[in-house]
Design a protein around this motif. Structure first.
Motif, mmCIF file in Angstrom:
data_model
loop_
_atom_site.group_PDB
_atom_site.id
_atom_site.type_symbol
_atom_site.label_atom_id
_atom_site.label_comp_id
_atom_site.label_asym_id
_atom_site.label_seq_id
_atom_site.Cartn_x
_atom_site.Cartn_y
_atom_site.Cartn_z
ATOM 1 N N SER A 101 2.574 2.681 -8.202
ATOM 2 C CA SER A 101 1.301 1.550 -9.470
ATOM 3 C C SER A 101 2.377 1.302 -10.436
ATOM 4 O O SER A 101 2.114 1.734 -11.785
ATOM 5 C CB SER A 101 0.179 1.905 -9.765
ATOM 6 O OG SER A 101 -0.804 2.602 -8.170
ATOM 7 N N SER B 208 -2.089 7.112 -9.424
ATOM 8 C CA SER B 208 -1.532 6.617 -8.017
ATOM 9 C C SER B 208 -1.126 5.432 -7.747
ATOM 10 O O SER B 208 -1.763 4.615 -8.179
ATOM 11 C CB SER B 208 -3.015 6.813 -7.151
ATOM 12 O OG SER B 208 -4.461 8.348 -7.503
ATOM 13 N N LEU C 117 -5.798 -0.370 -10.761
ATOM 14 C CA LEU C 117 -6.492 1.355 -10.394
ATOM 15 C C LEU C 117 -4.974 2.611 -10.530
ATOM 16 O O LEU C 117 -5.701 3.386 -11.031
ATOM 17 C CB LEU C 117 -6.841 1.324 -8.911
ATOM 18 C CG LEU C 117 -8.182 0.637 -9.208
ATOM 19 C CD1 LEU C 117 -8.297 0.562 -7.276
ATOM 20 C CD2 LEU C 117 -9.347 0.783 -9.106
ATOM 21 N N GLY C 118 -4.276 1.629 -10.513
ATOM 22 C CA GLY C 118 -3.108 2.844 -10.799
ATOM 23 C C GLY C 118 -2.838 2.868 -12.144
ATOM 24 O O GLY C 118 -2.464 3.995 -12.623
ATOM 25 N N GLU D 158 0.786 -1.427 0.289
ATOM 26 C CA GLU D 158 -0.285 0.215 -0.313
ATOM 27 C C GLU D 158 0.747 0.811 0.005
ATOM 28 O O GLU D 158 1.573 1.539 0.375
ATOM 29 C CB GLU D 158 -0.793 0.036 1.527
ATOM 30 C CG GLU D 158 -1.972 1.358 1.382
ATOM 31 C CD GLU D 158 -2.789 0.990 3.054
ATOM 32 O OE1 GLU D 158 -3.359 1.844 3.054
ATOM 33 O OE2 GLU D 158 -1.814 0.059 3.295
ATOM 34 N N GLY D 159 0.572 2.072 -0.577
ATOM 35 C CA GLY D 159 1.380 2.998 -1.258
ATOM 36 C C GLY D 159 2.543 3.590 -1.992
ATOM 37 O O GLY D 159 3.691 4.097 -2.011
ATOM 38 N N SER E 118 -5.627 -3.718 3.976
ATOM 39 C CA SER E 118 -5.216 -2.633 4.106
ATOM 40 C C SER E 118 -4.967 -2.089 5.455
ATOM 41 O O SER E 118 -5.280 -2.874 6.246
ATOM 42 C CB SER E 118 -5.592 -0.836 3.639
ATOM 43 O OG SER E 118 -5.691 0.442 4.152
ATOM 44 N N ARG F 217 -0.678 2.411 -4.616
ATOM 45 C CA ARG F 217 -1.467 1.279 -4.837
ATOM 46 C C ARG F 217 -2.245 1.685 -3.534
ATOM 47 O O ARG F 217 -1.749 2.203 -2.472
ATOM 48 C CB ARG F 217 -0.011 0.544 -4.199
ATOM 49 C CG ARG F 217 1.027 -0.167 -5.308
ATOM 50 C CD ARG F 217 -0.016 -0.678 -6.246
ATOM 51 N NE ARG F 217 0.817 -0.831 -6.966
ATOM 52 C CZ ARG F 217 0.635 -1.987 -8.282
ATOM 53 N NH1 ARG F 217 -0.562 -1.928 -8.752
ATOM 54 N NH2 ARG F 217 1.381 -2.101 -8.908
ATOM 55 N N SER F 218 -3.754 1.519 -3.112
ATOM 56 C CA SER F 218 -4.688 1.592 -2.642
ATOM 57 C C SER F 218 -4.500 0.724 -1.533
ATOM 58 O O SER F 218 -5.188 0.561 -0.364
ATOM 59 C CB SER F 218 -6.219 1.752 -3.239
ATOM 60 O OG SER F 218 -5.814 1.090 -3.691
ATOM 61 N N ALA F 219 -3.901 -0.851 -1.547
ATOM 62 C CA ALA F 219 -3.582 -1.570 -0.654
ATOM 63 C C ALA F 219 -2.841 -2.110 -0.779
ATOM 64 O O ALA F 219 -1.825 -2.221 -1.785
ATOM 65 C CB ALA F 219 -5.280 -2.251 -1.149
#
Length: 226
Positions: free
Chosen positions: A44, A87, A81-82, A40-41, A59, A89-91
């Motif tokens: 991507s 953006s 999603l990246g 996460e973070g 997460s 990584r969201s997870a």
């Protein structure tokens, strides 16, 4: 390579031509059990289609505890999603088994989508489906008690990963009780109590890292009864 052997949101929706091109476009990579695919973070920089094995998507809360968001198997697309918004990584994604996957740089995956515009629509539908699932789980956490939440997760895993054992639907659990508790949104003690209740009703039996669902309709009805 047989990523369509298990339930999937992405691979199962592709045509044979789209699958063949995806194989040509990607690079095969392997991870060991419990190895992190990405954090996460992080940037991507990779899109992944799981071919064998299962993954955990999680997460971290502001307090530092882990929140399990999903467990997924062969055919699953992750990291998309990246590509869509650029953006981080969201997870975090972790291998729950020895894992094999097709991997793509964002540029190669974008080029694939340009060659197959229909897949972009499939991708949109998949993202919407995941959003609906997240909304459903939020409602579930607010409306259902621990026992029904645990039953709901067991039914979900049976639908995704279960196999007929002759005595019911057996699921070789890819998650620990702590992870099941996090995924369910309750404490480990509540998970243990809930499993004991479901065993007492004769709906399940449990072994080491496995559970057999003897009455899936009863579990499903119980999980949906708020």
């Amino acid at each position: 390579m047989t990523p369509d052997e298990g339930p999937s949101e992405f691979w199962a929706g592709l045509t044979e031509q789209e699958r063949a091109d995806l194989r040509r476009t990607g690079t095969v990579r392997r991870w060991s059990r419990r190895e992190i695919l990405f954090h996460e973070g992080a940037a991507s920089d990779l899109v992944i289609v799981v071919t064998t094995g299962r993954i955990k998507v999680s997460s971290h809360t502001a307090g530092g505890s882990e929140a399990v968001l999903a467990v997924r198997g062969p055919g699953t697309l992750v990291g998309e999603l990246g590509v869509i918004d650029g953006s981080p990584r969201s997870a975090t994604v972790q291998a729950l088994d020895d894992l094999t996957a097709l991997t793509f740089t964002p540029e190669r995956f974008e080029a694939y989508l340009e060659r197959w515009p229909r897949v972009s629509l499939l991708l949109l539908r998949m993202v919407v489906s995941r959003l609906r699932d997240a909304d459903r789980k939020r409602v579930e956490f607010g409306a259902l008690d621990a026992g029904r939440r645990v039953a709901s997760r067991l039914v979900e895993m049976a639908d995704r990963f279960g196999r007929d054992s002759g005595e019911g639907v057996r699921v070789d659990l890819p998650v620990s009780q702590d992870e099941l508790a996090s995924w369910t949104g309750v404490s480990r003690a509540a998970v243990n109590k809930s499993l004991a209740l479901l065993r007492a009703r004769g709906w399940i039996s449990t072994g080491r890292m496995n559970v057999t669902l003897h009455d899936v309709p009863a579990l499903r009805a119980y999980a949906e009864d708020a």
